[in-house]
Design an enzyme around this catalytic site. Structure first.
Site, PDB file in Angstrom:
ATOM      1  CB  SER A 135      -0.908  -0.111   1.337  1.00 14.63           C
ATOM      2  OG  SER A 135      -1.723   1.421   1.336  1.00 14.63           O
ATOM      3  CE1 TYR A 148      -4.200  -1.826   5.459  1.00 13.71           C
ATOM      4  CE2 TYR A 148      -3.364   0.194   4.884  1.00 13.71           C
ATOM      5  CZ  TYR A 148      -3.907  -0.972   4.496  1.00 13.71           C
ATOM      6  OH  TYR A 148      -4.124  -1.317   3.093  1.00 13.71           O
TER       7      TYR A 148
END
Length: 252
Positions: A135, A148
């Site tokens: 990501s 995350y």
């Protein structure tokens, strides 16, 4: 037919980015085992080139089980796509140890041990391609995403380590770091905004290309990374974000 004769195992492949990857793989001639917690949609499950595996990859025994069922059904694994993951917002003051563990287990531990389980079968085939879905939040951060961001930065680092360790087996490992990709999750988020149309317009303006990404954008890149054309490409984290992280904000 870039992937004709190849077999892929894709986690979280029934929706969003994973579905885009699966659809692109199928168009290019691959057979695909799709692992997720819920049943596949009938349209995907009915494809004879698809094996649906309903497994919870947070359970350690499910990881080798997914690989073995793929081998039993298709006889091989050439491509592993570690896409399944989870995301939630929690401030540093609020996050609890069990929540941190939940994030790390699915986003970071599972890809490593799926790779471990698939490795002997890729060696038998003379090589393979591992594609990890990272990501842009492995490169920068949004508020409340400490866990995350840590998991995705870990995936990026692990990608390079796997490339170093597995290169002599002709097994390549690369990561895709997507930005904002259209999905049920993104559409739900926009629908909760006071002015969804204005929120969508603001998101588009963050991107030099003037649009959000689509699952097929990720899928098309995954096809290249899985194909023989990428035979000298390994250990890379490729940012796929429509130029978002390349664009500096104006100071006003």
């Amino acid at each position: 037919m870039e992937l004709e004769g190849k077999t892929a195992l894709v986690t979280g492949g029934g929706q969003g980015i994973g579905r885009g990857i699966v659809e692109c793989f199928l168009r290019e001639g691959a057979q695909v085992a799709v692992v997720q917690r819920r049943p596949l949609e009938p349209e995907l499950a009915g494809n004879p080139a698809v094996l649906g595996l309903q497994l919870d990859l947070r359970v350690p025994s499910a990881v080798p089980n997914a690989v073995q069922q793929t081998i039993d059904h298709f006889g091989a694994i050439d491509i592993l796509v570690n896409n399944a993951g989870t995301m939630f917002e929690r401030s540093v003051l609020e996050i609890r140890p069990e929540e941190w563990d939940q994030m790390i287990v699915l986003n970071l531990r599972t890809p490593l041990f799926l790779t471990q389980a698939a490795l002997p079968h890729m060696r038998e085939r003379g090589g393979g391609s591992i594609i990890n879905i990272g990501s842009i939040e492995g490169l920068a951060a949004n508020p409340g995403h400490a866990a995350y961001c840590a998991s995705k930065a870990g995936i990026h680092g692990m990608t390079k380590a796997l490339a170093v360790d597995l290169g002599t087996d002709n097994i390549r490992c690369n990561a895709i770091a997507p930005g904002w990709i259209t999905s049920d999750l993104s559409e739900t988020y926009l629908a909760t905004q006071p002015d969804p149309a204005a929120a969508r317009s603001a998101l588009h303006k963050l991107h030099p290309l003037g649009r959000l990404g689509e699952p097929d954008d990720v899928g098309n890149l995954a096809v290249y990374l899985a194909s023989d054309r990428a035979g000298f490409l390994t250990g890379e984290v490729i940012t796929l974000d429509g130029g978002r992280t390349a664009k500096l904000p104006l100071p006003f």
